[in-house]
Structure formats: C-alpha cells, structure tokens
Design an enzyme around this catalytic site. Structure first.
Site, mmCIF file in Angstrom:
data_model
loop_
_atom_site.group_PDB
_atom_site.id
_atom_site.type_symbol
_atom_site.label_atom_id
_atom_site.label_comp_id
_atom_site.label_asym_id
_atom_site.label_seq_id
_atom_site.Cartn_x
_atom_site.Cartn_y
_atom_site.Cartn_z
ATOM 1 N N ARG A 19 -7.952 13.569 4.018
ATOM 2 C CA ARG A 19 -6.581 13.575 3.678
ATOM 3 C C ARG A 19 -6.154 12.555 2.830
ATOM 4 O O ARG A 19 -6.355 11.488 2.987
ATOM 5 C CB ARG A 19 -5.334 13.702 5.149
ATOM 6 C CG ARG A 19 -4.189 14.679 4.826
ATOM 7 C CD ARG A 19 -3.785 14.872 5.839
ATOM 8 N NE ARG A 19 -2.491 14.665 5.259
ATOM 9 C CZ ARG A 19 -0.998 15.372 5.703
ATOM 10 N NH1 ARG A 19 -1.517 15.664 6.756
ATOM 11 N NH2 ARG A 19 0.168 15.257 5.219
ATOM 12 N N ILE A 20 -5.347 12.794 1.526
ATOM 13 C CA ILE A 20 -4.618 11.801 0.925
ATOM 14 C C ILE A 20 -2.820 12.265 1.149
ATOM 15 O O ILE A 20 -2.854 13.016 1.221
ATOM 16 C CB ILE A 20 -4.828 11.693 -0.488
ATOM 17 C CG1 ILE A 20 -6.360 12.396 -1.146
ATOM 18 C CG2 ILE A 20 -3.589 10.942 -1.295
ATOM 19 C CD1 ILE A 20 -7.054 10.428 -0.561
ATOM 20 N N THR A 22 1.044 -1.518 0.131
ATOM 21 C CA THR A 22 0.343 0.069 0.738
ATOM 22 C C THR A 22 0.984 1.562 -0.028
ATOM 23 O O THR A 22 0.376 1.924 -0.251
ATOM 24 C CB THR A 22 -0.342 -0.073 1.017
ATOM 25 O OG1 THR A 22 -0.060 -0.468 2.168
ATOM 26 C CG2 THR A 22 -2.052 -1.095 1.346
ATOM 27 N N LYS A 48 -8.529 9.117 6.528
ATOM 28 C CA LYS A 48 -10.169 8.214 6.006
ATOM 29 C C LYS A 48 -9.293 6.940 5.517
ATOM 30 O O LYS A 48 -10.356 5.785 6.138
ATOM 31 C CB LYS A 48 -11.387 8.685 5.202
ATOM 32 C CG LYS A 48 -12.186 9.475 5.617
ATOM 33 C CD LYS A 48 -13.465 10.294 4.717
ATOM 34 C CE LYS A 48 -13.876 11.046 5.292
ATOM 35 N NZ LYS A 48 -15.672 11.168 4.838
ATOM 36 N N GLY A 82 -7.485 2.382 1.076
ATOM 37 C CA GLY A 82 -7.283 0.108 1.100
ATOM 38 C C GLY A 82 -8.272 -0.489 -0.032
ATOM 39 O O GLY A 82 -8.121 -1.145 -0.418
ATOM 40 N N GLU A 83 -9.482 0.091 0.929
ATOM 41 C CA GLU A 83 -10.908 -1.122 0.077
ATOM 42 C C GLU A 83 -12.064 0.016 -0.151
ATOM 43 O O GLU A 83 -12.984 -1.265 -0.960
ATOM 44 C CB GLU A 83 -11.122 -1.657 1.509
ATOM 45 C CG GLU A 83 -10.504 -2.590 2.481
ATOM 46 C CD GLU A 83 -10.343 -3.340 3.693
ATOM 47 O OE1 GLU A 83 -11.129 -4.030 3.436
ATOM 48 O OE2 GLU A 83 -10.288 -2.038 4.277
ATOM 49 N N GLN A 114 -3.921 2.899 -4.949
ATOM 50 C CA GLN A 114 -4.703 1.818 -4.289
ATOM 51 C C GLN A 114 -6.078 2.073 -5.530
ATOM 52 O O GLN A 114 -6.273 0.693 -5.018
ATOM 53 C CB GLN A 114 -5.090 2.562 -3.320
ATOM 54 C CG GLN A 114 -4.161 2.014 -2.358
ATOM 55 C CD GLN A 114 -4.098 1.009 -1.577
ATOM 56 O OE1 GLN A 114 -4.869 0.761 -0.731
ATOM 57 N NE2 GLN A 114 -2.718 -0.052 -1.721
HETATM 58 MO MO1 MOS Z 1 -8.845 -6.219 4.781
HETATM 59 S S1 MOS Z 1 -10.160 -7.286 4.249
HETATM 60 O O1 MOS Z 1 -10.142 -5.338 5.816
HETATM 61 O O2 MOS Z 1 -7.330 -6.760 5.017
#
Ligand code: MOS
Length: 744
Positions: A632-633, A466, A705, A708-709, A642
């Site tokens: 914030r990024i 990441t 915030k 990643g998902e 990502q």
């Molecule tokens: Mo992520 S599925 O919360 O590692």
C-alpha cells in the site's frame, strides 16, 4: 493530479500536499539548532589531526585567554561521562570510540569542546587549543599495512553445495566489484542544544530515534531516562546518520550541567565526516554459475567491509542478494576489515545499495555471456522461493520490469555494446533490480477524538523529510471517518508515546499500524463496541455529535501499544523478544525482511539511458525510469518524492560520490560539499517514477511495505550496465568517472 501528484491506482492513497509544507517553506519548522533557549553558551568542537596515537600534552592557556571563553572540555575533565554500549543494530551509541583522549583511534576524533559566550569566541579559542601527539602510522582501509580481518559472525544465507554447482555449471562468471566510502551529508548539520532544569535535561537534536536518543543520553550521563526529554519535530535530512547517539551529545549535556547554562553546538560540515557515521567502502566477489538456458545454478557472494578498530559494524547485504532470485545453491560470507577509521553506520539502504550493485552488475554480465536479454535473464530466474526454500509473501519484480521497460522503450535497444550512437554521443541502455526488506517494529500511539470531529494523534515518530506527519494524518482520518484537515499529528518528542527508529524503512508500516489500532479503539468506544472483538464496520448510526451525546462525553482518548505479530519470543531471534520493554527502553525491535516466516520485500526495476561523449568521455544520464511495488502506498505525492530523491541519489552513487582518503594519514580529504561530488540539477534530466499496484496484507494490517530506501537500490548497477552497453567497458569500481573510460 499532475506529475508531482500522481493519480492513485489500486491500493494507493490520495496525493494530499504535505501538512507541514507551509511551515517548511516559511521557515517556521524548527530544526535542532533553531530552538530559542534562554542565555545559551556556544560550543565548538576540536578534533584530532592524527588518526592513530595519543595525546601527549594539551596546552589550553592561549585558548582560555580568548575573551568570552567559559570552559574547555577535554578527556581530563569529562571522566564522569559513562562509556555507552555500542549498538550495531541501532539505538545506543553510534560508535564505541567515545573517549576524547588520550587515545586517538581515528582522524577527526573529538578531543575537546570549547564553550564560550559567543559562537565566534568558541571558534577562535578552538583554533588556539594546542595539542602534542604521540603519532603512530595509521591504516586507512583496504590494503593498508596493519589493517586486520575478522569474519562477520552473523548467520549468512547458505543452501546446497554452491561450490560444486559452480564447478559443474555450463556458464561461469567470476567478478570483483568495489564501492567507495560515502558520507550522507544531510543539509541539517549535526547539532545539539542541551538545557537543564534542575536535574531534568532537555535535548534539542535532529534525531531519527527520539526514545533511542533519550535512553542513550540518560545512560551516557548516568541518570534516569525519566529525567531526559528529547525534542526533534523536524529533521533536515538524516539517511541513517541520526539514528544513533554520537559522542558529541553527552559532551554538550555535561557542559550545560557544569556551566549551569544552556549549551548549543553545531558541528561543522567537515566535523560531520568524522563525528557521525558514513557508508564504508566494500569489496565484493561474486561467483555465478548458470545452465545454458539461463537458470542460475550457483550464487556465491563474498563481501569485505571496512570498519573502525573496535567496532564490528557490517551491513552484510548478502542477506538480501542471496534471496533475490531462485538460485540453485547459495554460499555467502562477509569479512570486516578493521582500520584506523571512525565507525561506519547506517546510510540509506545500508546493506542492499552496495551488495545489490554487485549482484545486478553480475546479472548483466551473465546475461551477456548467455546471449540473453538482461530482462529475460531475470525473468528466467524470477522465483517465489529462495534457494533455502523460503517463500516470498508477495513479489512484483517482473511486473516492475515490464512496466518500466515499456515506459523506457527498452525494445529499441540493440544488444551489441557500442552499437547505438547519436553523432559524437555513444548511447547505452541498462537496467537493474531494486529490492528492500519490509520492516516493522513495536510502537505506541495516543489518539483523541472530540465531538466536534477534531482529532489529535500523538506518537514520537520522526519527520525526516519523508512525509510522516501527512500520512499519519491520512491514516487517522480514514479510520476515524473525518477530514484529514481535522487531524493534528504530534511527533518528534520523547514525551509522546514511543516509536522505533525511523530506519530500515519501517516507520510508515509501524506507525500506520499503531495509529490504526488506536483509532479503532476510539471508534469501538464511540460505537459502544469497547471490549467486543469484532471490528466495527461503518459504525453505529448517527452523526458524530449524536454518538458523543449518547455516551455523555465530549472526548474519547485511547492509548494503543502495537507489537508486530512476528515479534514474539521464540520466533526468529533474541532481537525480537520483549518488544514492549525494548520499545520504552529505546532499543530496536524491528522484524521482517528475510527474518520472518515469509520473505517480506518491496521490489522495483530501474532503467537508465546514458550518453557518453565519444571524444571526451563525458558521462550523462538523460533518462531514468523506475517502477516500484511496495504494497500500500499511503500518498502518491510523498511516495513519488521518496522514489525520485532515491533515484537521484542512485545516480550520484554511480557517477559522483566518493569520500577520498589520504592513505598516509587515514584522513578524508574532500570533507565539504564543494569537493564531495553530488549531482546538480543539470545532472538529472528526465526522471520517471511508476508505482505498481500491489496488495499484501500478510506484511502488516495496512499492507505497507515501506519505500524510503527502495529507490536508490540497483540504480548504480543500472547506470554501470548502461555505461557498458554504450562503450563495451565494464567498470566494476564505483564511482564511474570519465577517467575510467579513457585510453581504451
Ligand atoms: Mo535508514 S539508513 O535505515 O535510516
């Protein structure tokens, strides 16, 4: 600045290249199985060929006769391993199916591990392990005889009388959706190397949770956590699959102890399908009622999720689908379906990917029923409050829609399905929302600044691809007022101060908050402000060297423990009590999302063009545009990466991915990367990421915030909606493959 390094907008950090980029491209980055240990023995797993029943007899003679075999571990000689508590909330074990027999609870359960002088000998011997089973007929999942249902007993969102509001609604939609089982398949396989030095154990294992793994391994072996060190400076992909300890780890550690020699295991790709976790299949039913002018007056979302026999793992994404719009009334429920399968677990955006797929498909269906543009339908239902009255801390959903729609050219869409065509190609435009809860947990960090302007940051955080090393260096550089090149970040080692699981997209928010706190303590001391409460602005006058001289020291080091403000006893639930104790014990401490005083979420909007060949029904995605707002990024380059990876995965979940199951044997049949469908380069054409500036300092001090998902949420619905727009065929079962578009 270029496409890969977008110009930072307001509240965004510089797109500096990854500080570990050179290590990675030169092969210097060490992953779980890469660590050289002295005189290792090699392990190979044997997994069960039945899904249900028991081991009647094992014949190991032929296997033991293979030259170089040292020992074969089975249920008969591993009894000193403890049963580890299963933790559906992260930390602890990935499954409560930890016995290697005689009881068999799923296909591919570990039943033995051969250890030999060489990998080849271990593998050969594993093929010669002979097992007689007492076989029972397994239940593979939904609809199988013998599968049992159990209502998930978490509190589920509820507001008003949703049934009555639905019955009274002018426009009604009832629709069923389903999503298939999927496996993460990170490039780095599931590997463990165990090395003992007297009574001290070191585990090299790709992990999203250094302190979770340390404590879980200690508990499994019945030793003190002080005696266990876990090391994982880099992880070759994880996506949730390396957040909890799998049954293999204790076995490898036990083998190394017994043989008094380091043992190295790399489970094969097919073994990963059954010895690690996965995203289980879901079925969902939505009832949506709206007024003629497009206000949703009732939203009911029911889910069914497959899990193993003993474990009540569920993702229950109704928690989030029920918050996304200002519905009048809400009713939700989730039911586990227990089958003879391995226990599922976290997989990128676990709750929201399946449940927002269903919601955002239903939104498109309802917009059509209402004769409204899908974007305008969402605007009408955009709300700073959910149906329970809880308020969003910040919400930029419609800004995301507007920016993405503009970039995509949504205004060129002709509403009627099947009305856009280019020769033999039917064109469809579709869109959907992305949403992901903002999480944060307790963590600790140590920061050292020396008079020559060099800093070292230590935190047992995780580099799962990441960019964590990079963004923590950026945060430290900013707070210490030094160049980012002068910051060295150390992570991925349980000897470092603990951080929570790198899951739930919390890591950046948690670790930047913690590093900020430690850096600020360093600066307070440097500026002679230690113990004073006011924050130091630009700092006292003078160069860094002068300040150190004045203090008469050359080094300042601070250890900070950070607890998110929400993580106090009596706020929310018992999960969040005693966060510091839990932090060191490797127990999850995450707060946020819908469980805080305000609703904390990042949002996005994705727009997709599909082209479907009118004759062959071949499905293509020539364009996808996503706009995202996530506070914030830290770094626009790693952030774009990502989002990009997530959107590609979203396309994959829409069109490609499914773990196929042989229902007779409850067995995964495409357990390899040749038969498990994923996109290749030719499947991904134009992809645009737009980052929308957003400031929200209510979420946490840095205002992060987490991203990643977020990006693979909603993508599947956007694709499905585009497929409908192109063809008039509404596919409600993922993945959408061309056979589902034939014969109509
Ligand atoms: Mo992520 S599925 O919360 O590692």
């Amino acid at each position: 600045m270029n496409r890969a390094a977008p110009e930072p907008k307001d509240n965004m950090g510089q797109p500096i290249p990854r500080v570990d980029g050179r290590l990675k491209v030169t092969g210097e980055a060490r992953f779980g199985s890469d660590f050289a240990v002295r005189n290792p023995a090699f392990a190979y797993l044997v997994t069960s060929s039945i899904a249900k029943g028991s081991i009647k007899n094992m014949n190991l003679a032929e296997a033991k006769a293979v030259k170089g075999v040292l020992e074969i571990f089975t249920h008969e000689n591993t009894g000193d391993l403890k049963q580890l508590k299963y933790g559906a909330n992260g930390g602890g074990a990935s499954t409560s199916i930890q016995d290697f027999g005689p009881k068999i609870q799923h296909d591919g359960q570990i039943v033995a591990m051969v250890v030999a002088d060489t990998f080849e000998a271990a593998r050969e011997a594993s093929y010669k392990v002979k097992i007689d089973y007492d076989k029972e007929v397994p239940s593979h999942g939904f609809g199988a005889a013998g599968a049992t249902e159990a209502i998930v007993k978490k509190p589920m969102p509820k507001a008003g009388d949703a049934e009555k509001a639905f019955n009274d609604a002018a426009v009604k939609l009832v629709a069923d959706y389903s999503t298939p089982p999927q496996h993460h398949n990170p490039m780095e396989l599931f590997a463990t190397t165990a090395v003992w030095d007297n009574d001290e154990l070191t585990l090299y294992e790709g992990s999203q949770f250094m302190h979770g793994l340390k404590n879980a391994a200690a508990n499994k072996l019945g030793i003190s956590p002080d005696k266990v060190r876990t090391i994982s400076p880099f992880i070759g992909g994880a996506f949730g699959s390396k957040g909890q300890m799998s049954p293999r780890t204790g076995l490898v550690a036990l083998a190394a102890k017994r043989l008094n020699r380091p043992v190295k295991l790399v489970a094969t790709r097919d073994q990963a399908f059954t010895t690690a976790t996965y995203r289980a299949e879901t079925k969902q039913k939505i009832h949506m009622g709206a007024s003629k002018d497009g206000k949703i007056v009732s939203f009911q979302h029911e889910g069914w999720e497959v899990t193993s026999r003993p474990d009540s793992y569920s993702v229950a994404g109704v928690e989030d689908s029920a918050r996304l719009y200002g519905y009048g009334a809400v009713k939700t429920s989730v039911t586990n379906v227990h089958a003879d399968r391995n226990t599922p677990g976290f997989m990128r955006s676990p709750p929201v990917v399946p449940y927002i797929y269903a919601l955002e498909s239903a939104m498109d269906e309802m917009a059509e029923k209402l004769g409204m543009d899908p974007v305008e339908f969402r605007r009408v239902n955009d709300s700073m409050k959910d149906a329970t009255g809880k308020e969003w801390s910040s919400r930029s959903l419609m800004t995301c829609y507007d920016e993405a729609a503009k970039a995509f050219g949504w205004s060129k869409r002709s509403a009627k399905p099947g009305s856009m065509r280019d020769g033999d190609w039917l064109i469809g435009y579709g869109c959907a929302s992305a949403v992901y809860p903002t999480h944060i947990g307790a963590a600790a960090a140590r920061v050292r600044l020396t008079s020559d302007g060099q800093a070292r940051v230590q935190i047992a955080a995780h580099e799962i691809g990441t960019g964590t090393y990079t963004i923590l260096a950026q945060m430290a550089a900013e707070r210490l007022g030094i160049d980012v090149a002068n910051v060295k970040v150390e992570m991925g080692d349980s000897n470092l101060p603990p951080a929570p699981v790198a899951g739930g997209s919390n890591q950046t928010a948690t670790c930047t908050s913690t590093v900020m706190k430690a850096c600020d303590a360093v600066m307070d001391r440097l500026n002679g402000q230690a113990g004073k409460t006011e924050t130091v602005g630009a700092g006292a006058a003078g160069s860094l060297a002068e300040k150190f001289n004045r203090l008469g020291v050359s080094t300042i080091e601070e250890y900070a423990e950070f607890v998110p403000p929400d993580a106090k006893p009596n706020v929310v639930t018992e999960l969040f009590t005693d966060p510091i104790k839990k932090l060191y014990a490797g127990t999850p401490t995450l707060v946020g999302g819908s469980h805080s005083e305000k609703l904390l979420y990042a949002t996005g909007a994705e727009f997709v063009e599909v082209r479907i060949n009118a004759l062959t029904r071949e499905i293509r995605v020539p364009r996808i545009v996503g706009a995202f707002a996530a506070g914030r990024i830290m770094n626009t380059r790693t952030a774009r990466s990502q989002y990009m990876g997530a959107m590609i995965w979203g396309i994959s979940s829409a069109l490609h991915e499914a773990t196929e199951i042989d229902p007779r044997n409850a067995r995964y049949t495409n357990d390899n990367l040749a038969d498990y469908m994923i996109p290749v380069n030719a499947d991904i054409q134009q992809l645009e990421v737009i980052m929308i500036p957003e400031r929200d300092n209510n979420v946490n001090a840095p205002g992060v915030k987490g991203i990643g998902e977020l990006g693979n949420v909603g993508t599947a619905a956007a694709v499905a909606n585009a497929v409908y727009h192109a063809t008039g065929i509404r596919v409600r079962e993922l993945p959408i493959r061309l056979e589902k578009l034939l014969n109509v």
